[in-house]
Design a protein around this motif. Structure first.
Motif, PDB file in Angstrom:
ATOM      1  N   LYS A  92       0.845  -1.206   0.000  1.00  0.00           N
ATOM      2  CA  LYS A  92       0.000   0.000   0.000  1.00  0.00           C
ATOM      3  C   LYS A  92       0.876   1.250   0.000  1.00  0.00           C
ATOM      4  O   LYS A  92       0.590   2.237  -0.694  1.00  0.00           O
ATOM      5  N   SER A  93       1.963   1.220   0.765  1.00  0.00           N
ATOM      6  CA  SER A  93       2.895   2.350   0.793  1.00  0.00           C
ATOM      7  C   SER A  93       3.510   2.578  -0.587  1.00  0.00           C
ATOM      8  O   SER A  93       3.627   3.712  -1.062  1.00  0.00           O
ATOM      9  N   MET A  94       3.899   1.484  -1.258  1.00  0.00           N
ATOM     10  CA  MET A  94       4.426   1.589  -2.625  1.00  0.00           C
ATOM     11  C   MET A  94       3.401   2.218  -3.544  1.00  0.00           C
ATOM     12  O   MET A  94       3.712   3.082  -4.363  1.00  0.00           O
ATOM     13  N   TRP A  95       2.167   1.731  -3.442  1.00  0.00           N
ATOM     14  CA  TRP A  95       1.058   2.227  -4.260  1.00  0.00           C
ATOM     15  C   TRP A  95       0.904   3.737  -4.073  1.00  0.00           C
ATOM     16  O   TRP A  95       0.833   4.491  -5.043  1.00  0.00           O
ATOM     17  N   ASN A  96       0.855   4.172  -2.810  1.00  0.00           N
ATOM     18  CA  ASN A  96       0.691   5.598  -2.517  1.00  0.00           C
ATOM     19  C   ASN A  96       1.848   6.414  -3.073  1.00  0.00           C
ATOM     20  O   ASN A  96       1.648   7.495  -3.629  1.00  0.00           O
ATOM     21  N   ASP A  97       3.070   5.905  -2.922  1.00  0.00           N
ATOM     22  CA  ASP A  97       4.245   6.629  -3.428  1.00  0.00           C
ATOM     23  C   ASP A  97       4.238   6.711  -4.950  1.00  0.00           C
ATOM     24  O   ASP A  97       4.597   7.735  -5.528  1.00  0.00           O
ATOM     25  N   ALA A  98       3.824   5.625  -5.610  1.00  0.00           N
ATOM     26  CA  ALA A  98       3.761   5.631  -7.075  1.00  0.00           C
ATOM     27  C   ALA A  98       2.722   6.639  -7.563  1.00  0.00           C
ATOM     28  O   ALA A  98       2.977   7.413  -8.491  1.00  0.00           O
ATOM     29  N   LEU A  99       1.548   6.661  -6.932  1.00  0.00           N
ATOM     30  CA  LEU A  99       0.500   7.585  -7.353  1.00  0.00           C
ATOM     31  C   LEU A  99       0.882   9.029  -7.042  1.00  0.00           C
ATOM     32  O   LEU A  99       0.571   9.941  -7.814  1.00  0.00           O
ATOM     33  N   LYS A 100       1.586   9.229  -5.936  1.00  0.00           N
ATOM     34  CA  LYS A 100       2.068  10.575  -5.591  1.00  0.00           C
ATOM     35  C   LYS A 100       3.040  11.068  -6.667  1.00  0.00           C
ATOM     36  O   LYS A 100       2.959  12.209  -7.120  1.00  0.00           O
ATOM     37  N   LEU A 101       3.936  10.180  -7.097  1.00  0.00           N
ATOM     38  CA  LEU A 101       4.892  10.548  -8.150  1.00  0.00           C
ATOM     39  C   LEU A 101       4.161  10.902  -9.432  1.00  0.00           C
ATOM     40  O   LEU A 101       4.477  11.906 -10.080  1.00  0.00           O
ATOM     41  N   ILE A 102       3.179  10.089  -9.827  1.00  0.00           N
ATOM     42  CA  ILE A 102       2.420  10.356 -11.051  1.00  0.00           C
ATOM     43  C   ILE A 102       1.792  11.747 -10.988  1.00  0.00           C
ATOM     44  O   ILE A 102       1.815  12.505 -11.956  1.00  0.00           O
ATOM     45  N   ASN A 103       1.246  12.097  -9.831  1.00  0.00           N
ATOM     46  CA  ASN A 103       0.643  13.425  -9.681  1.00  0.00           C
ATOM     47  C   ASN A 103       1.683  14.528  -9.658  1.00  0.00           C
ATOM     48  O   ASN A 103       1.488  15.594 -10.237  1.00  0.00           O
ATOM     49  N   GLU A 104       2.823  14.283  -8.997  1.00  0.00           N
ATOM     50  CA  GLU A 104       3.888  15.304  -8.945  1.00  0.00           C
ATOM     51  C   GLU A 104       4.430  15.618 -10.337  1.00  0.00           C
ATOM     52  O   GLU A 104       4.782  16.759 -10.626  1.00  0.00           O
ATOM     53  N   LEU A 105       4.500  14.592 -11.178  1.00  0.00           N
ATOM     54  CA  LEU A 105       5.031  14.795 -12.530  1.00  0.00           C
ATOM     55  C   LEU A 105       3.983  15.351 -13.491  1.00  0.00           C
ATOM     56  O   LEU A 105       4.286  15.636 -14.635  1.00  0.00           O
ATOM     57  N   LYS A 106       2.750  15.493 -12.994  1.00  0.00           N
ATOM     58  CA  LYS A 106       1.659  16.055 -13.802  1.00  0.00           C
ATOM     59  C   LYS A 106       1.502  15.298 -15.122  1.00  0.00           C
ATOM     60  O   LYS A 106       1.400  15.887 -16.191  1.00  0.00           O
ATOM     61  N   LEU A 107       1.500  13.964 -15.024  1.00  0.00           N
ATOM     62  CA  LEU A 107       1.301  13.146 -16.213  1.00  0.00           C
ATOM     63  C   LEU A 107      -0.172  13.189 -16.591  1.00  0.00           C
ATOM     64  O   LEU A 107      -1.019  12.681 -15.878  1.00  0.00           O
ATOM     65  N   ASP A 108      -0.467  13.821 -17.692  1.00  0.00           N
ATOM     66  CA  ASP A 108      -1.846  13.950 -18.154  1.00  0.00           C
ATOM     67  C   ASP A 108      -2.200  12.683 -18.934  1.00  0.00           C
ATOM     68  O   ASP A 108      -2.289  12.690 -20.156  1.00  0.00           O
ATOM     69  N   VAL A 109      -2.372  11.594 -18.197  1.00  0.00           N
ATOM     70  CA  VAL A 109      -2.520  10.285 -18.817  1.00  0.00           C
ATOM     71  C   VAL A 109      -3.677   9.550 -18.148  1.00  0.00           C
ATOM     72  O   VAL A 109      -3.845   9.634 -16.936  1.00  0.00           O
ATOM     73  N   ILE A 110      -4.467   8.845 -18.938  1.00  0.00           N
ATOM     74  CA  ILE A 110      -5.470   7.933 -18.392  1.00  0.00           C
ATOM     75  C   ILE A 110      -4.891   6.529 -18.513  1.00  0.00           C
ATOM     76  O   ILE A 110      -4.392   6.142 -19.566  1.00  0.00           O
ATOM     77  N   TYR A 111      -4.948   5.780 -17.407  1.00  0.00           N
ATOM     78  CA  TYR A 111      -4.324   4.468 -17.379  1.00  0.00           C
ATOM     79  C   TYR A 111      -5.334   3.356 -17.616  1.00  0.00           C
ATOM     80  O   TYR A 111      -6.522   3.517 -17.450  1.00  0.00           O
ATOM     81  N   GLU A 112      -4.799   2.196 -18.000  1.00  0.00           N
ATOM     82  CA  GLU A 112      -5.614   1.011 -18.230  1.00  0.00           C
ATOM     83  C   GLU A 112      -6.354   0.628 -16.956  1.00  0.00           C
ATOM     84  O   GLU A 112      -5.987   1.048 -15.870  1.00  0.00           O
ATOM     85  N   ASN A 113      -7.362  -0.213 -17.095  1.00  0.00           N
ATOM     86  CA  ASN A 113      -8.137  -0.684 -15.949  1.00  0.00           C
ATOM     87  C   ASN A 113      -7.455  -1.840 -15.229  1.00  0.00           C
ATOM     88  O   ASN A 113      -8.115  -2.685 -14.650  1.00  0.00           O
ATOM     89  N   GLU A 114      -6.153  -1.909 -15.311  1.00  0.00           N
ATOM     90  CA  GLU A 114      -5.421  -2.934 -14.582  1.00  0.00           C
ATOM     91  C   GLU A 114      -4.021  -2.427 -14.305  1.00  0.00           C
ATOM     92  O   GLU A 114      -3.527  -1.528 -14.975  1.00  0.00           O
ATOM     93  N   ILE A 115      -3.436  -2.967 -13.252  1.00  0.00           N
ATOM     94  CA  ILE A 115      -2.021  -2.697 -13.004  1.00  0.00           C
ATOM     95  C   ILE A 115      -1.319  -4.036 -12.921  1.00  0.00           C
ATOM     96  O   ILE A 115      -1.933  -5.045 -12.583  1.00  0.00           O
ATOM     97  N   GLY A 116      -0.046  -4.045 -13.245  1.00  0.00           N
ATOM     98  CA  GLY A 116       0.749  -5.255 -13.095  1.00  0.00           C
ATOM     99  C   GLY A 116       1.532  -5.169 -11.803  1.00  0.00           C
ATOM    100  O   GLY A 116       2.055  -4.110 -11.459  1.00  0.00           O
ATOM    101  N   ILE A 117       1.604  -6.284 -11.083  1.00  0.00           N
ATOM    102  CA  ILE A 117       2.482  -6.381  -9.924  1.00  0.00           C
ATOM    103  C   ILE A 117       3.560  -7.373 -10.313  1.00  0.00           C
ATOM    104  O   ILE A 117       3.251  -8.522 -10.646  1.00  0.00           O
ATOM    105  N   SER A 118       4.810  -6.949 -10.314  1.00  0.00           N
ATOM    106  CA  SER A 118       5.881  -7.869 -10.689  1.00  0.00           C
ATOM    107  C   SER A 118       6.759  -8.153  -9.482  1.00  0.00           C
ATOM    108  O   SER A 118       7.011  -7.284  -8.655  1.00  0.00           O
ATOM    109  N   ILE A 119       7.189  -9.402  -9.398  1.00  0.00           N
ATOM    110  CA  ILE A 119       8.082  -9.849  -8.333  1.00  0.00           C
ATOM    111  C   ILE A 119       9.368 -10.304  -9.000  1.00  0.00           C
ATOM    112  O   ILE A 119       9.348 -11.163  -9.873  1.00  0.00           O
ATOM    113  N   HIS A 120      10.487  -9.721  -8.590  1.00  0.00           N
ATOM    114  CA  HIS A 120      11.786 -10.099  -9.131  1.00  0.00           C
ATOM    115  C   HIS A 120      12.634 -10.595  -7.964  1.00  0.00           C
ATOM    116  O   HIS A 120      12.848  -9.862  -7.006  1.00  0.00           O
ATOM    117  N   ALA A 121      13.074 -11.834  -8.047  1.00  0.00           N
ATOM    118  CA  ALA A 121      13.858 -12.418  -6.967  1.00  0.00           C
ATOM    119  C   ALA A 121      14.679 -13.573  -7.513  1.00  0.00           C
ATOM    120  O   ALA A 121      14.472 -14.017  -8.646  1.00  0.00           O
TER     121      ALA A 121
END
Length: 181
Positions: A92-121
């Motif tokens: 949830k913290s990652m989610w909030n930080d990602a959305l905060k960044l999107i707003n800070e950068l003023k990306l005038d973009v509409i996103y798809e109705n899905e997000i990908g969660i990737s795990i790299h290990a």
């Protein structure tokens, strides 16, 4: 539908036990102005531009996160952990930080109705199994009426949150608009 993506490995991946990624896919055909985005990144002082790949994408980093922004507005937000298990609160913290960044950068973009969660290990299948419950809890708590589908391969384990037909479409709106979530 599963959204897998072949991304460049972020620098922090080799130094940590687990790297989680949140992938926001642009729905727009239009290109964003990467030069303006670079200026916005410099204003947000915690971010440093690592690479600019022509007019295609920018890779930026902070002390804890890595982000790839593509010229059509897709955002790939990664966070490295020194452990192999994360909590729904950390997601949830990652989610909030990602959305905060999107707003800070003023990306005038509409996103798809899905997000990908990737795990790299190092052992993605086992790492996914250890983190399956927190991912499911995160998806249930944050995105009610969404379903989770999973695919794993040799490089990474990918899980994607997808809205079920009854759900209100999930859109992240940049450009100073309030982000839903």
């Amino acid at each position: 539908m599963i959204r897998g993506t072949k991304r460049k490995k972020v620098n922090t991946m080799s130094n940590n036990k687990l790297t989680m990624g949140l992938n926001f896919y642009s729905k727009d055909e239009k290109r964003i102005d990467l030069g303006r985005i670079c200026e916005e990144i410099e204003k947000v002082e915690k971010w440093k531009i690592q690479h600019i790949f022509g007019n295609l994408e920018i890779q930026v980093s902070s002390q804890v996160d890595e982000v790839i922004i593509e010229n059509q507005g897709s955002v790939f937000f990664y966070r490295a952990f020194e452990k192999e298990h994360i909590s729904p609160e950390e997601l949830k913290s990652m989610w909030n930080d990602a959305l905060k960044l999107i707003n800070e950068l003023k990306l005038d973009v509409i996103y798809e109705n899905e997000i990908g969660i990737s795990i790299h290990a190092e052992n993605p299948k086992e790492t996914y199994e250890r983190n399956k419950r927190p991912i499911e809890e995160f998806s249930q708590n944050l995105l009610r009426n969404f379903s989770l589908s999973v695919r794993s391969d040799k490089a990474s384990a990918l899980a994607t949150i997808i809205p079920v037909p009854e759900a209100v479409p999930f859109k992240v709106l940049g450009g100073g608009n309030k982000v839903l979530g």
